[in-house]
Design an enzyme around this catalytic site. Structure first.
Site, PDB file in Angstrom:
ATOM      1  N   HIS A   1     -10.249  -6.803  -0.943  1.00 60.34           N
ATOM      2  CA  HIS A   1     -11.243  -6.627   0.131  1.00 60.34           C
ATOM      3  C   HIS A   1     -12.448  -5.951  -0.511  1.00 60.34           C
ATOM      4  O   HIS A   1     -12.377  -4.785  -0.900  1.00 60.34           O
ATOM      5  CB  HIS A   1     -10.701  -5.708   1.229  1.00 60.34           C
ATOM      6  CG  HIS A   1      -9.531  -6.268   1.969  1.00 60.34           C
ATOM      7  ND1 HIS A   1      -9.647  -7.335   2.826  1.00 60.34           N
ATOM      8  CD2 HIS A   1      -8.228  -5.904   1.995  1.00 60.34           C
ATOM      9  CE1 HIS A   1      -8.461  -7.607   3.354  1.00 60.34           C
ATOM     10  NE2 HIS A   1      -7.578  -6.754   2.860  1.00 60.34           N
TER      11      HIS A   1
ATOM     12  N   GLU B   1      -5.560 -11.037  -0.165  1.00 60.17           N
ATOM     13  CA  GLU B   1      -6.265 -10.756   1.097  1.00 60.17           C
ATOM     14  C   GLU B   1      -7.778 -10.828   0.910  1.00 60.17           C
ATOM     15  O   GLU B   1      -8.535 -10.051   1.499  1.00 60.17           O
ATOM     16  CB  GLU B   1      -5.891  -9.367   1.628  1.00 60.17           C
ATOM     17  CG  GLU B   1      -4.400  -9.175   1.837  1.00 60.17           C
ATOM     18  CD  GLU B   1      -4.026  -7.868   2.532  1.00 60.17           C
ATOM     19  OE1 GLU B   1      -4.929  -7.174   3.054  1.00 60.17           O
ATOM     20  OE2 GLU B   1      -2.826  -7.549   2.548  1.00 60.17           O
TER      21      GLU B   1
ATOM     22  N   GLU C   1       0.813  -1.228   0.000  1.00 57.51           N
ATOM     23  CA  GLU C   1       0.000   0.000   0.000  1.00 57.51           C
ATOM     24  C   GLU C   1       0.845   1.277   0.000  1.00 57.51           C
ATOM     25  O   GLU C   1       0.772   2.075   0.935  1.00 57.51           O
ATOM     26  CB  GLU C   1      -0.941   0.009   1.221  1.00 57.51           C
ATOM     27  CG  GLU C   1      -1.919  -1.145   1.233  1.00 57.51           C
ATOM     28  CD  GLU C   1      -2.684  -1.275   2.555  1.00 57.51           C
ATOM     29  OE1 GLU C   1      -2.801  -0.271   3.294  1.00 57.51           O
ATOM     30  OE2 GLU C   1      -3.169  -2.382   2.843  1.00 57.51           O
TER      31      GLU C   1
ATOM     32  N   ASN D   1       1.983  -5.159  -3.166  1.00 67.24           N
ATOM     33  CA  ASN D   1       0.651  -5.531  -2.693  1.00 67.24           C
ATOM     34  C   ASN D   1      -0.189  -4.276  -2.434  1.00 67.24           C
ATOM     35  O   ASN D   1       0.286  -3.319  -1.822  1.00 67.24           O
ATOM     36  CB  ASN D   1       0.831  -6.295  -1.369  1.00 67.24           C
ATOM     37  CG  ASN D   1      -0.403  -7.023  -0.898  1.00 67.24           C
ATOM     38  OD1 ASN D   1      -0.981  -7.807  -1.653  1.00 67.24           O
ATOM     39  ND2 ASN D   1      -0.815  -6.788   0.340  1.00 67.24           N
TER      40      ASN D   1
ATOM     41  N   ASP E   1     -11.576 -11.028   0.984  1.00 65.92           N
ATOM     42  CA  ASP E   1     -12.773 -11.230   1.790  1.00 65.92           C
ATOM     43  C   ASP E   1     -13.908 -10.451   1.148  1.00 65.92           C
ATOM     44  O   ASP E   1     -13.674  -9.465   0.445  1.00 65.92           O
ATOM     45  CB  ASP E   1     -12.604 -10.914   3.286  1.00 65.92           C
ATOM     46  CG  ASP E   1     -11.979  -9.573   3.623  1.00 65.92           C
ATOM     47  OD1 ASP E   1     -12.071  -8.634   2.816  1.00 65.92           O
ATOM     48  OD2 ASP E   1     -11.412  -9.457   4.719  1.00 65.92           O
TER      49      ASP E   1
END
Ligand code: 9MR
Length: 345
Positions: free
Chosen positions: A216, A245, A129, A174, A247
Site C-alpha cells: 500500500h 494488496e 501484520e 503477510n 494500491d
C-alpha cells in the site's frame, strides 16, 4: 512460468448492478471475472468475520465468494488465519488472560478455518501484520523471541492441511511497509527478515512458504527495483514472494490530473515488472480494482474493525465507472513481458 493477477473483493458488491448507457449491468462482478484469476475476500475470511463471538461461526459470506471464484475459473487466496493485533482480535479472545487457554482457542480457530476451506483456498495469508506489533496475544503467547505465536500459527495450519492431504496449499507471512530495504536494524523489513531467517533455520523449520508484500503506497513508495532487492534476500532463504494488496494513492485529496495518472501508471508498471522478473514471485494482487470501492477513499462501511476515514482517491486500475485507467495499461504492459521472449529467447 505462470503468474497470477488477483484482486481483493468485497462480497456484497458481487451482486450489485450499475446503470450504464446500454442499461443495467453487473459491472463489478463482470470486470472482476474478466480481468483477474485470483480472488481475495477483503474481509469475509478474517477471524472477526468468521468467528465474531465464542458461539458464532459465519462461513456463508466467504463460501459465496469461493463459489463465485470457482464458477469463473479463479483461484482463492485466503485472508487471514491469524491477525494478532488487538483491534483485529475478537473481544472474547482479548478477555482470556491465561496463556494456555488463549493458545487452545487460537489453535482451534485456526484448525477450524483451514478445515472448512480445505483445498478450495490455494494460498493463505496465514499470519497477517504480526511483526513489530505489541498487544494481548503477543504478550501472552510471544515467547522468548516475541514471535512464537507466529510460529505456532504456521505449524498448526500446516499440520491441519497435511492431515487433510492438502500439501499444495501455501502459507504466507503477510505484512505492510516491508517493501523498501533499510539500513535501520529496527525497520520492519529487517525484523521480518530476521524472524523468517530464524524460522527457516530451526529444526524442524517453521513451515512458511512465502512472504506477502502488501504494497500500500503513494507515488513516493518503494520502486520495483527497491522491492526486488528486499524480495531477493527472502528468496535466498527459500521463500516465494507475492505482492498481495497493491494500491497506489495519488496523495491526500489530490486531483486526478493526467500527470498524476501517468505517474501512477509508471509506478504500477515498475512493481509488476519486478514480479515478472523474479521467478520466485508468484503474482500480484491489487486491493480492490475499481476506484468506486476502495478502503482508501472514505470511511468503509464494509469494514471489520475499520481503519476509519482515508480520503485518498483513485488508487486502483479502474475508475469509478469501471473504465480502464492508465494504471491498467501499465500493469498490462508489465504482464506482457512474461510472454515476450527476452534477448536470450
Ligand atoms: O479493506 C479492508 C477494510 O475493509 C477493513 O475495514 C480493514 C479492517 O479489517 O481491513 C482492510 O484491509 C486491510 C487488510 O485486511 C490487511 N492489510 C491492510 C488492508 C487495508 O487496510
Amino acid at each position: 512460468l505462470k503468474k497470477t493477477i488477483g484482486a481483493a473483493v468485497v462480497g456484497r458488491h458481487l451482486s450489485s448492478v450499475e446503470q450504464t448507457p446500454s442499461g443495467p449491468a453487473p459491472l463489478y462482478a463482470q470486470t472482476l471475472a474478466r480481468e483477474f484469476n485470483v480472488l481475495v475476500p477483503a474481509n469475509e475470511m478474517k477471524p472477526k468475520s468468521v468467528h465474531p463471538t465464542a458461539e458464532e461461526w459465519n462461513f456463508a459470506a466467504a463460501d459465496a465468494m469461493v463459489a463465485f471464484a470457482e464458477q469463473h475459473g479463479m483461484a482463492v487466496h485466503g485472508h487471514t488465519l491469524f491477525w494478532p493485533q488487538d483491534r483485529h482480535t475478537q473481544e472474547f479472545l482479548l478477555a482470556i488472560n491465561d496463556p494456555a487457554a488463549l493458545q487452545a482457542q487460537i489453535v482451534a480457530q485456526t484448525r477450524a478455518m483451514v478445515r472448512h476451506f480445505g483445498g478450495r483456498v490455494r494460498v493463505w495469508d496465514a499470519v497477517n501484520e504480526a511483526v513489530g506489533r505489541p498487544g494481548h496475544v503477543r504478550r501472552l503467547l510471544g515467547g522468548a523471541t516475541g514471535y512464537e505465536h507466529v510460529a505456532l500459527a504456521f505449524r498448526v495450519a500446516r499440520d491441519e492441511l497435511d492431515k487433510l492431504g492438502h500439501r499444495n496449499v501455501k502459507l504466507l507471512y503477510n505484512d505492510n511497509n516491508i517493501e523498501r530495504p533499510s539500513s535501520d536494524p529496527k525497520a520492519r523489513v529487517n525484523l521480518v527478515y530476521g524472524m523468517l531467517k530464524d524460522f527457516a533455520t530451526r529444526t524442524p523449520r517453521v513451515p512458511v512458504d512465502g512472504v506477502g508484500f502488501q504494497y500500500h503506497i503513494g507515488l513516493g513508495g518503494a520502486t520495483g527495483a527497491e522491492w526486488r532487492e528486499t524480495a531477493q534476500r527472502l528468496i535466498d532463504l527459500g521463500l516465494t514472494v507475492s505482492v498481495t494488496e497493491l494500491d497506489i494513492n495519488l496523495g491526500r485529496d489530490e486531483v486526478k490530473s493526467p500527470e498524476l495518472l501517468r505517474a501512477q501508471r509508471d509506478k504500477y508498471f515498475g512493481i509488476v515488472q519486478a514480479c515478472m522478473q523474479l521467478p520466485a514471485c508468484t503474482g500480484v494482487t491489487t486491493w480492490g480494482f475499481t476506484d468506486k470501492h476502495t478502503w482508501l477513499k472514505a470511511f468503509d462501511p464494509d469494514g471489520v474493525g475499520s481503519d476509519g476515514p482515508n480520503p485518498y482517491p483513485a488508487p486502483l486500475l479502474f475508475d469509478e465507472s469501471y473504465a480502464k485507467k492508465p494504471a491498467y495499461y501499465g500493469v498490462l504492459r508489465a504482464l506482457r513481458l512474461l510472454s515476450t521472449p527476452g534477448p536470450t529467447g
